[in-house]
Design a protein around this motif. Sequence first.
Motif, PDB file in Angstrom:
ATOM      1  N   GLU A 194     -31.647  24.832 -20.187  1.00  0.00           N
ATOM      2  CA  GLU A 194     -31.848  25.703 -21.339  1.00  0.00           C
ATOM      3  C   GLU A 194     -30.529  26.099 -22.003  1.00  0.00           C
ATOM      4  O   GLU A 194     -30.519  26.863 -22.976  1.00  0.00           O
ATOM      5  N   ALA A 195     -29.420  25.615 -21.485  1.00  0.00           N
ATOM      6  CA  ALA A 195     -28.116  25.937 -22.064  1.00  0.00           C
ATOM      7  C   ALA A 195     -28.027  25.378 -23.481  1.00  0.00           C
ATOM      8  O   ALA A 195     -28.533  24.279 -23.757  1.00  0.00           O
ATOM      9  N   PRO A 196     -27.385  26.092 -24.400  1.00  0.00           N
ATOM     10  CA  PRO A 196     -27.331  25.640 -25.802  1.00  0.00           C
ATOM     11  C   PRO A 196     -26.588  24.322 -25.987  1.00  0.00           C
ATOM     12  O   PRO A 196     -26.869  23.579 -26.936  1.00  0.00           O
ATOM     13  N   GLU A 197     -25.646  24.000 -25.086  1.00  0.00           N
ATOM     14  CA  GLU A 197     -24.865  22.765 -25.225  1.00  0.00           C
ATOM     15  C   GLU A 197     -25.722  21.512 -25.052  1.00  0.00           C
ATOM     16  O   GLU A 197     -25.340  20.429 -25.511  1.00  0.00           O
ATOM     17  N   VAL A 198     -26.851  21.634 -24.388  1.00  0.00           N
ATOM     18  CA  VAL A 198     -27.707  20.463 -24.152  1.00  0.00           C
ATOM     19  C   VAL A 198     -29.095  20.676 -24.750  1.00  0.00           C
ATOM     20  O   VAL A 198     -30.054  20.003 -24.368  1.00  0.00           O
ATOM     21  N   ASP A 199     -29.188  21.622 -25.661  1.00  0.00           N
ATOM     22  CA  ASP A 199     -30.473  21.905 -26.294  1.00  0.00           C
ATOM     23  C   ASP A 199     -31.013  20.660 -27.003  1.00  0.00           C
ATOM     24  O   ASP A 199     -30.293  19.990 -27.741  1.00  0.00           O
ATOM     25  N   GLY A 200     -32.272  20.354 -26.767  1.00  0.00           N
ATOM     26  CA  GLY A 200     -32.900  19.210 -27.408  1.00  0.00           C
ATOM     27  C   GLY A 200     -32.884  17.937 -26.583  1.00  0.00           C
ATOM     28  O   GLY A 200     -33.568  16.957 -26.918  1.00  0.00           O
ATOM     29  N   LEU A 201     -32.135  17.916 -25.484  1.00  0.00           N
ATOM     30  CA  LEU A 201     -32.093  16.735 -24.619  1.00  0.00           C
ATOM     31  C   LEU A 201     -33.184  16.815 -23.558  1.00  0.00           C
ATOM     32  O   LEU A 201     -33.538  17.901 -23.087  1.00  0.00           O
ATOM     33  N   ASN A 202     -33.706  15.676 -23.187  1.00  0.00           N
ATOM     34  CA  ASN A 202     -34.770  15.612 -22.192  1.00  0.00           C
ATOM     35  C   ASN A 202     -34.211  15.617 -20.775  1.00  0.00           C
ATOM     36  O   ASN A 202     -33.062  15.202 -20.537  1.00  0.00           O
ATOM     37  N   SER A 203     -35.037  16.068 -19.851  1.00  0.00           N
ATOM     38  CA  SER A 203     -34.679  15.951 -18.439  1.00  0.00           C
ATOM     39  C   SER A 203     -34.667  14.473 -18.058  1.00  0.00           C
ATOM     40  O   SER A 203     -35.495  13.687 -18.526  1.00  0.00           O
ATOM     41  N   LEU A 204     -33.724  14.108 -17.201  1.00  0.00           N
ATOM     42  CA  LEU A 204     -33.647  12.728 -16.762  1.00  0.00           C
ATOM     43  C   LEU A 204     -34.759  12.442 -15.761  1.00  0.00           C
ATOM     44  O   LEU A 204     -35.017  13.256 -14.866  1.00  0.00           O
ATOM     45  N   GLY A 205     -35.402  11.302 -15.893  1.00  0.00           N
ATOM     46  CA  GLY A 205     -36.431  10.908 -14.937  1.00  0.00           C
ATOM     47  C   GLY A 205     -37.610  10.223 -15.599  1.00  0.00           C
ATOM     48  O   GLY A 205     -37.912  10.472 -16.768  1.00  0.00           O
ATOM     49  N   GLY A 206     -38.252   9.320 -14.841  1.00  0.00           N
ATOM     50  CA  GLY A 206     -39.416   8.599 -15.347  1.00  0.00           C
ATOM     51  C   GLY A 206     -39.259   7.095 -15.151  1.00  0.00           C
ATOM     52  O   GLY A 206     -38.341   6.629 -14.480  1.00  0.00           O
ATOM     53  N   ASP A 207     -40.182   6.349 -15.711  1.00  0.00           N
ATOM     54  CA  ASP A 207     -40.172   4.892 -15.607  1.00  0.00           C
ATOM     55  C   ASP A 207     -39.393   4.279 -16.756  1.00  0.00           C
ATOM     56  O   ASP A 207     -39.446   4.755 -17.889  1.00  0.00           O
ATOM     57  N   VAL A 208     -38.677   3.203 -16.439  1.00  0.00           N
ATOM     58  CA  VAL A 208     -37.943   2.452 -17.459  1.00  0.00           C
ATOM     59  C   VAL A 208     -38.392   0.997 -17.358  1.00  0.00           C
ATOM     60  O   VAL A 208     -38.097   0.314 -16.365  1.00  0.00           O
ATOM     61  N   ALA A 209     -39.105   0.517 -18.348  1.00  0.00           N
ATOM     62  CA  ALA A 209     -39.592  -0.861 -18.338  1.00  0.00           C
ATOM     63  C   ALA A 209     -38.433  -1.827 -18.509  1.00  0.00           C
ATOM     64  O   ALA A 209     -37.355  -1.473 -18.993  1.00  0.00           O
ATOM     65  N   SER A 210     -38.667  -3.062 -18.116  1.00  0.00           N
ATOM     66  CA  SER A 210     -37.647  -4.094 -18.277  1.00  0.00           C
ATOM     67  C   SER A 210     -37.259  -4.225 -19.742  1.00  0.00           C
ATOM     68  O   SER A 210     -38.116  -4.309 -20.621  1.00  0.00           O
ATOM     69  N   GLY A 211     -35.964  -4.185 -20.024  1.00  0.00           N
ATOM     70  CA  GLY A 211     -35.478  -4.294 -21.391  1.00  0.00           C
ATOM     71  C   GLY A 211     -35.434  -2.987 -22.153  1.00  0.00           C
ATOM     72  O   GLY A 211     -35.069  -2.964 -23.325  1.00  0.00           O
ATOM     73  N   LYS A 212     -35.770  -1.866 -21.494  1.00  0.00           N
ATOM     74  CA  LYS A 212     -35.809  -0.564 -22.165  1.00  0.00           C
ATOM     75  C   LYS A 212     -34.671   0.339 -21.662  1.00  0.00           C
ATOM     76  O   LYS A 212     -33.957   0.021 -20.718  1.00  0.00           O
ATOM     77  N   LYS A 213     -34.547   1.515 -22.326  1.00  0.00           N
ATOM     78  CA  LYS A 213     -33.468   2.453 -22.024  1.00  0.00           C
ATOM     79  C   LYS A 213     -34.007   3.861 -21.759  1.00  0.00           C
ATOM     80  O   LYS A 213     -35.140   4.175 -22.114  1.00  0.00           O
ATOM     81  N   MET A 214     -33.162   4.690 -21.168  1.00  0.00           N
ATOM     82  CA  MET A 214     -33.505   6.089 -20.914  1.00  0.00           C
ATOM     83  C   MET A 214     -32.261   6.951 -21.087  1.00  0.00           C
ATOM     84  O   MET A 214     -31.153   6.528 -20.761  1.00  0.00           O
ATOM     85  N   ASN A 215     -32.462   8.157 -21.622  1.00  0.00           N
ATOM     86  CA  ASN A 215     -31.379   9.119 -21.787  1.00  0.00           C
ATOM     87  C   ASN A 215     -31.879  10.478 -21.313  1.00  0.00           C
ATOM     88  O   ASN A 215     -33.020  10.853 -21.579  1.00  0.00           O
TER      89      ASN A 215
END
Length: 258
Positions: A194-215
């Motif tokens: 919830e810190a303002p410096e990272v406001d709007g970013l998603n929590s890391l985690g989940g599935d990443v299909a072949s050829g795809k990306k995650m942030n």
Amino acid sequence: MADGFFNTTDNGGQSNGTNPYIQNTPPHFQNNMTKTCKYCGSQIPAGANVCPYCRKKQKGKGGLIAIIVIVILIIIIAAAASGDDKPKKVTTSSTSSSAKSTSSKSSKKDKKEDTTFTVGDTADFDGVKVKLSSAILSKGSEANFAVPDKGKYFLALIFDIENDSDEDITVSTWVSFEAYCDDMSIDEDYTGEEAPEVDGLNSLGGDVASGKKMNGIMTYQVPKDFKKFEISYQPDFWGDKKVTFEIPSDKVDWSSVK
């Protein structure tokens, strides 16, 4: 005395130790039609599984040889599949060109340094690219009820993961990551998201299909005077491949807490 197809006695009733099946067979056929018993040495039919004289089973070596061959093949295949399991540092073309122009001594030094990852580096193993894009300190936000404990800051880590492998992968902050601050084990603190410096970013985690990306981000509480933070990523819980990012305090963005 008669024993089925084989007769082991002569006219006087005494055993002559010969096999009339062989005696009545032309010599040029005997080598192809018989074999020697492994136990008593008698000549018996080539296809016999039990010696008609000593009654012992003729155990071949074929099964053992087949098992040995299979084991050797498994070892060879496993060795070929494992290859070089160490993560590799992804470098830009300009960095690669510069490396080629250095001396042999410098090249060896650079190669050794490539096993250490830090902020801004991308580790690549088997097509899964993991980049620690930035590390940011934050005082949190009272408005969002996200304030670190006294004497501590939030440390937000921003990761970019690219899956160029042939299989889908799962990223779990609980299972895939392990963190230490100044050599002490430390758990993730979700309040820091919830810190303002990272406001709007998603929590890391989940599935990443072949050829795809995650942030996504991961946040921790660290002492204000911490020296080094380490975080390891292991894509497969059952595997032994791991990449570790070492983050000295001078590699962290302090601008928000000054």
